[in-house]
Design a protein around this motif. Structure first.
Motif, PDB file in Angstrom:
ATOM      1  N   ARG A 152       9.834  35.146  13.939  1.00 60.31           N
ATOM      2  CA  ARG A 152       8.476  34.609  13.813  1.00 60.31           C
ATOM      3  C   ARG A 152       7.712  34.620  15.135  1.00 60.31           C
ATOM      4  NH1 ARG A 152       6.167  35.220   9.642  1.00 60.31           N
ATOM      5  NH2 ARG A 152       4.647  33.689  10.384  1.00 60.31           N
ATOM      6  N   THR A 153       8.429  34.567  16.262  1.00 58.80           N
ATOM      7  CA  THR A 153       7.733  34.448  17.547  1.00 58.80           C
ATOM      8  C   THR A 153       7.901  35.657  18.456  1.00 58.80           C
ATOM      9  OG1 THR A 153       9.573  33.435  18.768  1.00 58.80           O
ATOM     10  CG2 THR A 153       8.174  31.965  17.462  1.00 58.80           C
ATOM     11  N   GLY A 154       8.910  36.474  18.199  1.00 59.20           N
ATOM     12  CA  GLY A 154       9.190  37.592  19.090  1.00 59.20           C
ATOM     13  C   GLY A 154       9.930  37.181  20.349  1.00 59.20           C
ATOM     14  N   MET A 155      10.431  35.948  20.383  1.00 57.77           N
ATOM     15  CA  MET A 155      11.101  35.434  21.575  1.00 57.77           C
ATOM     16  C   MET A 155      12.372  34.700  21.151  1.00 57.77           C
ATOM     17  SD  MET A 155       9.635  32.733  24.435  1.00 57.77           S
ATOM     18  CE  MET A 155       8.408  33.889  25.060  1.00 57.77           C
ATOM     19  N   ALA A 156      13.434  34.875  21.926  1.00 55.51           N
ATOM     20  CA  ALA A 156      14.645  34.110  21.676  1.00 55.51           C
ATOM     21  C   ALA A 156      14.389  32.640  21.976  1.00 55.51           C
ATOM     22  CB  ALA A 156      15.787  34.637  22.538  1.00 55.51           C
ATOM     23  N   LEU A 157      15.010  31.778  21.196  1.00 56.51           N
ATOM     24  CA  LEU A 157      14.779  30.346  21.367  1.00 56.51           C
ATOM     25  C   LEU A 157      15.172  29.876  22.766  1.00 56.51           C
ATOM     26  CD1 LEU A 157      13.982  27.605  20.213  1.00 56.51           C
ATOM     27  CD2 LEU A 157      16.242  27.443  19.167  1.00 56.51           C
ATOM     28  N   ASP A 158      16.276  30.387  23.297  1.00 54.05           N
ATOM     29  CA  ASP A 158      16.709  29.959  24.618  1.00 54.05           C
ATOM     30  C   ASP A 158      15.710  30.335  25.707  1.00 54.05           C
ATOM     31  OD1 ASP A 158      19.014  28.713  23.768  1.00 54.05           O
ATOM     32  OD2 ASP A 158      20.258  30.506  23.972  1.00 54.05           O
ATOM     33  N   ASP A 159      14.912  31.365  25.466  1.00 53.48           N
ATOM     34  CA  ASP A 159      13.902  31.762  26.445  1.00 53.48           C
ATOM     35  C   ASP A 159      12.637  30.909  26.341  1.00 53.48           C
ATOM     36  OD1 ASP A 159      15.526  33.798  27.433  1.00 53.48           O
ATOM     37  OD2 ASP A 159      14.762  35.270  25.997  1.00 53.48           O
ATOM     38  N   ALA A 160      12.535  30.097  25.275  1.00 50.07           N
ATOM     39  CA  ALA A 160      11.340  29.285  25.058  1.00 50.07           C
ATOM     40  C   ALA A 160      11.510  27.854  25.537  1.00 50.07           C
ATOM     41  CB  ALA A 160      10.975  29.283  23.571  1.00 50.07           C
ATOM     42  N   ILE A 161      12.725  27.502  25.955  1.00 48.43           N
ATOM     43  CA  ILE A 161      12.983  26.135  26.398  1.00 48.43           C
ATOM     44  C   ILE A 161      13.525  26.140  27.821  1.00 48.43           C
ATOM     45  CG2 ILE A 161      13.365  25.270  24.062  1.00 48.43           C
ATOM     46  CD1 ILE A 161      16.356  25.414  24.555  1.00 48.43           C
ATOM     47  N   ASP A 162      13.389  25.006  28.475  1.00 52.25           N
ATOM     48  CA  ASP A 162      13.916  24.840  29.831  1.00 52.25           C
ATOM     49  C   ASP A 162      15.424  24.597  29.725  1.00 52.25           C
ATOM     50  OD1 ASP A 162      14.869  23.493  32.198  1.00 52.25           O
ATOM     51  OD2 ASP A 162      12.779  23.157  32.773  1.00 52.25           O
ATOM     52  N   PRO A 163      16.259  25.508  30.241  1.00 50.77           N
ATOM     53  CA  PRO A 163      17.709  25.376  30.041  1.00 50.77           C
ATOM     54  C   PRO A 163      18.303  24.120  30.671  1.00 50.77           C
ATOM     55  CG  PRO A 163      17.216  27.127  31.626  1.00 50.77           C
ATOM     56  CD  PRO A 163      15.922  26.710  31.018  1.00 50.77           C
ATOM     57  N   GLN A 164      17.807  23.749  31.850  1.00 51.35           N
ATOM     58  CA  GLN A 164      18.330  22.539  32.491  1.00 51.35           C
ATOM     59  C   GLN A 164      17.961  21.298  31.688  1.00 51.35           C
ATOM     60  OE1 GLN A 164      16.930  22.531  36.538  1.00 51.35           O
ATOM     61  NE2 GLN A 164      18.436  24.058  37.204  1.00 51.35           N
ATOM     62  N   ALA A 165      16.709  21.256  31.216  1.00 45.88           N
ATOM     63  CA  ALA A 165      16.295  20.123  30.396  1.00 45.88           C
ATOM     64  C   ALA A 165      17.092  20.073  29.097  1.00 45.88           C
ATOM     65  CB  ALA A 165      14.800  20.205  30.096  1.00 45.88           C
ATOM     66  N   ALA A 166      17.362  21.237  28.506  1.00 50.69           N
ATOM     67  CA  ALA A 166      18.127  21.283  27.258  1.00 50.69           C
ATOM     68  C   ALA A 166      19.535  20.735  27.461  1.00 50.69           C
ATOM     69  CB  ALA A 166      18.180  22.711  26.735  1.00 50.69           C
ATOM     70  N   ARG A 167      20.177  21.116  28.561  1.00 46.64           N
ATOM     71  CA  ARG A 167      21.518  20.595  28.830  1.00 46.64           C
ATOM     72  C   ARG A 167      21.480  19.083  29.036  1.00 46.64           C
ATOM     73  NH1 ARG A 167      21.995  25.519  31.717  1.00 46.64           N
ATOM     74  NH2 ARG A 167      21.302  24.529  33.643  1.00 46.64           N
ATOM     75  N   ARG A 168      20.467  18.611  29.738  1.00 47.24           N
ATOM     76  CA  ARG A 168      20.340  17.178  29.983  1.00 47.24           C
ATOM     77  C   ARG A 168      20.095  16.415  28.678  1.00 47.24           C
ATOM     78  NH1 ARG A 168      16.827  17.732  33.409  1.00 47.24           N
ATOM     79  NH2 ARG A 168      14.913  17.078  32.350  1.00 47.24           N
ATOM     80  N   ASN A 181       8.104  13.168  20.998  1.00 50.28           N
ATOM     81  CA  ASN A 181       7.046  13.648  21.889  1.00 50.28           C
ATOM     82  C   ASN A 181       7.547  13.803  23.329  1.00 50.28           C
ATOM     83  OD1 ASN A 181       5.155  13.782  19.837  1.00 50.28           O
ATOM     84  ND2 ASN A 181       4.304  11.774  20.242  1.00 50.28           N
ATOM     85  N   SER A 182       8.299  12.831  23.804  1.00 51.84           N
ATOM     86  CA  SER A 182       8.864  12.921  25.144  1.00 51.84           C
ATOM     87  C   SER A 182       9.879  14.047  25.222  1.00 51.84           C
ATOM     88  CB  SER A 182       9.520  11.588  25.535  1.00 51.84           C
ATOM     89  OG  SER A 182       8.564  10.546  25.573  1.00 51.84           O
ATOM     90  N   LEU A 183      10.667  14.190  24.166  1.00 55.18           N
ATOM     91  CA  LEU A 183      11.675  15.241  24.122  1.00 55.18           C
ATOM     92  C   LEU A 183      11.031  16.626  24.238  1.00 55.18           C
ATOM     93  CD1 LEU A 183      14.637  16.082  23.616  1.00 55.18           C
ATOM     94  CD2 LEU A 183      14.156  15.930  21.169  1.00 55.18           C
ATOM     95  N   LEU A 184       9.973  16.840  23.477  1.00 55.87           N
ATOM     96  CA  LEU A 184       9.274  18.122  23.527  1.00 55.87           C
ATOM     97  C   LEU A 184       8.686  18.381  24.914  1.00 55.87           C
ATOM     98  CD1 LEU A 184       7.525  17.983  20.054  1.00 55.87           C
ATOM     99  CD2 LEU A 184       9.217  19.690  20.766  1.00 55.87           C
ATOM    100  N   GLY A 185       8.166  17.321  25.533  1.00 53.22           N
ATOM    101  CA  GLY A 185       7.628  17.478  26.866  1.00 53.22           C
ATOM    102  C   GLY A 185       8.666  17.935  27.867  1.00 53.22           C
ATOM    103  N   GLU A 186       9.907  17.509  27.660  1.00 54.96           N
ATOM    104  CA  GLU A 186      11.001  17.917  28.549  1.00 54.96           C
ATOM    105  C   GLU A 186      11.471  19.332  28.247  1.00 54.96           C
ATOM    106  OE1 GLU A 186      12.509  16.331  31.069  1.00 54.96           O
ATOM    107  OE2 GLU A 186      11.331  14.481  30.953  1.00 54.96           O
ATOM    108  N   LEU A 187      11.591  19.662  26.966  1.00 55.32           N
ATOM    109  CA  LEU A 187      12.186  20.945  26.580  1.00 55.32           C
ATOM    110  C   LEU A 187      11.288  22.148  26.806  1.00 55.32           C
ATOM    111  CD1 LEU A 187      14.049  20.214  23.203  1.00 55.32           C
ATOM    112  CD2 LEU A 187      15.063  20.799  25.404  1.00 55.32           C
ATOM    113  N   ALA A 188      10.019  22.001  26.513  1.00 55.68           N
ATOM    114  CA  ALA A 188       9.117  23.149  26.566  1.00 55.68           C
ATOM    115  C   ALA A 188       8.984  23.668  27.995  1.00 55.68           C
ATOM    116  CB  ALA A 188       7.742  22.762  26.028  1.00 55.68           C
ATOM    117  N   ARG A 189       9.013  24.981  28.141  1.00 49.64           N
ATOM    118  CA  ARG A 189       8.808  25.576  29.460  1.00 49.64           C
ATOM    119  C   ARG A 189       7.365  25.316  29.898  1.00 49.64           C
ATOM    120  NH1 ARG A 189      12.485  29.061  31.667  1.00 49.64           N
ATOM    121  NH2 ARG A 189      14.169  29.793  30.336  1.00 49.64           N
ATOM    122  N   ALA A 190       7.182  25.063  31.183  1.00 48.55           N
ATOM    123  CA  ALA A 190       5.831  24.813  31.703  1.00 48.55           C
ATOM    124  C   ALA A 190       4.980  26.065  31.600  1.00 48.55           C
ATOM    125  CB  ALA A 190       5.909  24.351  33.148  1.00 48.55           C
TER     126      ALA A 190
END
Length: 395
Positions: free
Chosen positions: A345-361, A386-395
């Motif tokens: 649906r997006t043309g992007m792998a999910l791991d490339d759409a999130i901040d890996p360090q934030a995801a591990r945390r 809402n806070s979770l999304l703010g952490e996960l999403a890449r800037a």
């Protein structure tokens, strides 16, 4: 919220993955509720025949851009769609069936306010093809209904609910909780009564203060007080426990259903599928393009009659924007985000759409669960989404 039955009891729900949803916006209401920031307007009169022609014209415009896609759902939202004439609803459903193929189990939902329904009109909507109704009850208490600016009282709400269950195969209704003065005991009693009606779906929303509403002004002045954060959390927790015990587990952050009775239309949104939106202010997502109609009813109507559509903006969405939207929508679901579908649906792998360090945390904190096939928020994560999304999403 560990071992929350609302989380563990919900199974993956399925739908036609490549289907199309059709949203029809009816912008008119009898009055404006003080908490509402939807595109709704009060008018003394409406030329129903003129509006019917315009809505049909917009369907034709969208069908030319999405040929052959099977329609899995039609949703009449608003505003107050139960103010529409049944003939208009019938004409729209017939036109959708003419312009697109429709799945055999197509879901056709109409939102209704209890004070704007009557037996003959509900019968007309059912004969037009509506097979699911969503009632804006909002509260099972007369004082709360008055506070919320609703035109109906409890007796009207219950009469409309009975009429709906006797007329349509599927019925949902909305309630707003965490209202001023709401306690765990009072909400528990109200929710217990709501569950006793036996509908297959409930939408249960915490009251939020939206900008540019009457409630926002009262809140700013300090004359409207909401329960504190701890009480709001307790109300949310109680909601999950009671609905799960009643067989209507949480499947989206504010929606509960018996397994198999989830809103197929809204699942298209949350799974980031394609949908077309017609009518004033309606949004759509189709062919990697975001669409938005003109918001003011009169401006939209004039544009349709001049050019065949009321489009305000069409924006081709790059892959990273699609990924951001799919992340925000998908994590609302208890089932989470399917990695394979996300990439399609997006043309992007999910791991490339999130901040890996934030995801591990977040995973270490127990707020998300990551597997080779999915990413989802845990029950604890949903409480702070809402806070979770703010952490996960890449800037």
């Amino acid at each position: 919220m560990k071992n929350n039955p609302a989380f563990t009891a919900t199974s993956q729900v399925t739908s036609e993955q490549d289907g199309l949803a059709v949203y029809v916006h009816w912008p008119f209401c009898e009055s404006k509720c003080p908490y509402c920031d939807f595109n709704s307007h009060v008018r003394e009169s409406v030329d129903h025949a003129r509006w019917r022609r315009a809505l049909l014209a917009e369907l034709a415009y969208e069908a030319a851009l999405t040929p052959g896609k099977p329609v899995v759902s039609i949703f009449f939202g608003g505003g107050t769609p139960s103010l529409m004439e049944p003939a208009t609803v019938a004409a729209i459903i017939d036109e959708v069936a003419r312009l697109w193929p429709m799945t055999s189990n197509v879901e056709i939902t109409l939102e209704a306010n209890p004070g704007s329904v009557e037996a003959a009109k509900f019968k007309g909507f059912a004969e037009a093809g509506v097979n699911r109704v969503s009632l804006g009850v909002q509260a099972l208490d007369d004082a709360a209904l008055k506070l919320l600016g609703r035109r109906h009282d409890l007796s009207e709400a219950l009469a409309a609910l009975e009429l709906a269950t006797n007329t349509f195969g599927r019925v949902s209704f909305d309630l707003i909780y965490a209202r001023p003065g709401h306690t765990v005991d009072s909400w528990g009693a109200e929710l217990r009564r709501a569950l006793a009606y036996g509908t297959d779906h409930l939408s249960l929303y915490q009251l939020t203060i939206e900008p540019q509403t009457r409630f926002a002004e009262l809140y700013r002045r300090g004359t409207l007080m909401l329960p504190d954060e701890e009480t709001q959390a307790d109300l949310y927790q109680l909601t999950q426990e009671m609905t799960a015990s009643a067989g209507l587990p949480l499947y989206e952050i504010s929606n509960h259903a018996r397994v198999g009775s989830e809103s197929r239309h809204n699942l298209v949104y949350w799974r980031y599928g394609d949908y077309v939106g017609i009518g004033p202010g309606a949004h759509g997502r189709r062919n990697a393009t975001a669409t938005q109609r003109r918001k003011k009813p009169e401006a939209w109507l004039e544009a349709v009659e001049t050019s065949g559509h009321g489009m305000e903006d069409e924006l081709a969405l790059p892959s990273d924007m699609r990924a951001d939207e799919a992340l925000v929508m998908g994590l609302r679901l208890v089932e989470g985000i399917d990695r394979a579908r996300f990439k399609v649906r997006t043309g992007m792998a999910l791991d490339d759409a999130i901040d890996p360090q934030a995801a591990r945390r977040m995973a270490e904190l127990g707020l998300i669960e990551m597997t080779p096939s999915l990413l989802r928020a845990t029950p604890e994560g949903l409480m702070v989404l809402n806070s979770l999304l703010g952490e996960l999403a890449r800037a």
